[in-house]
Design an enzyme around this catalytic site. Structure first.
Site, PDB file in Angstrom:
ATOM      1  N   GLU A  75       0.816  -1.215   0.000  1.00 18.66           N
ATOM      2  CA  GLU A  75       0.000   0.000   0.000  1.00 18.66           C
ATOM      3  C   GLU A  75       0.854   1.272   0.000  1.00 18.66           C
ATOM      4  O   GLU A  75       0.330   2.360   0.246  1.00 18.66           O
ATOM      5  CB  GLU A  75      -0.917   0.011   1.232  1.00 18.66           C
ATOM      6  N   TYR A 121     -16.580  14.868  18.204  1.00 16.69           N
ATOM      7  CA  TYR A 121     -15.148  14.596  18.273  1.00 16.69           C
ATOM      8  C   TYR A 121     -14.515  14.197  16.947  1.00 16.69           C
ATOM      9  O   TYR A 121     -13.379  14.573  16.652  1.00 16.69           O
ATOM     10  CB  TYR A 121     -14.876  13.570  19.371  1.00 16.69           C
TER      11      TYR A 121
END
Length: 212
Positions: A75, A121
């Site tokens: 990746e 949050y």
């Protein structure tokens, strides 16, 4: 400011083990990188977050050339795509964490904002979370899709795959990933229930105050 290579290695080993020990990832399914002046330090291919060896971590040049250590995760193009669009960021984490991955398998009503805003949050840490279509892990098209939206989205969910988060420090990247996972957990627990979401005005206030 860039971390030194040894500092980057120490932080990757320490935080990766914490992530593993708390059950946010398992097996060899995750990868993490930290930008250094020469390029970045990255977890090698087919390694487990709970058992990393600092001397084996991949040190990769900006063009993807392996400078030392084991070969990097497949990746690495995905990480490079985010760093290219987020030059101030110094850490990227990709997990297959349970709840964010589960949400990645559901259809997205809004691909630019796939995680419902039940608490402030996640918005404070990452802003709206986008989703990109499914491509096989390591596919160049996946890196391209992430790169196209990374400038506006430090937190991205890859369909049928999992989350990736970018941030300016290792700590803030870890905290952002944790908040994304918890927010996805809430979204799944509250799915189908008449739960209260934050209003557009409340979200706008958060985005202005905690601009990413």
């Amino acid at each position: 400011m860039f971390l030194e290579e040894n500092q980057a290695k120490e932080q990757i080993v320490a935080f990766a083990k914490s992530i593993f020990d708390r059950g946010l990832t398992s097996g060899a399914s995750a990868n993490m990188s930290v930008r250094i002046e020469e390029g970045w330090v990255m977890t090698p291919t087919n390694t487990c977050f709970g058992f990393l060896n600092a001397d084996e971590l991949s040190v990769v040049a900006l063009d993807g050339t392996l400078l030392k250590g084991l070969p990097p995760s497949k990746e690495f193009r995905l990480h490079k795509a985010m760093y290219d669009k987020r030059p101030d960021d110094r850490c990227i984490i990709h997990l297959h964490s349970t709840y964010a991955t589960a949400l990645s398998c559901l259809p997205a009503e809004n691909a630019n904002n796939v995680v419902p805003t039940y608490t402030p949050y996640l918005t404070m840490r990452l802003g709206p979370i986008a989703m990109v279509p499914y491509f096989a892990p390591g596919d160049d098209h996946l890196a391209e899709a992430v790169g196209e939206i990374a400038a506006d989205h430090p937190g991205i969910i890859m369909a049928n795959h999992g989350p990736i988060v970018s941030a300016q420090t290792v700590e803030s990247c870890v905290y952002g990933m944790e908040e994304l996972e918890e927010s996805c957990k809430l979204a799944l627990l509250l799915q189908g229930l008449p739960a209260n979401k934050l209003t557009n005005e409340q979200i706008s206030t958060l985005l202005t105050r905690f601009k990413k």
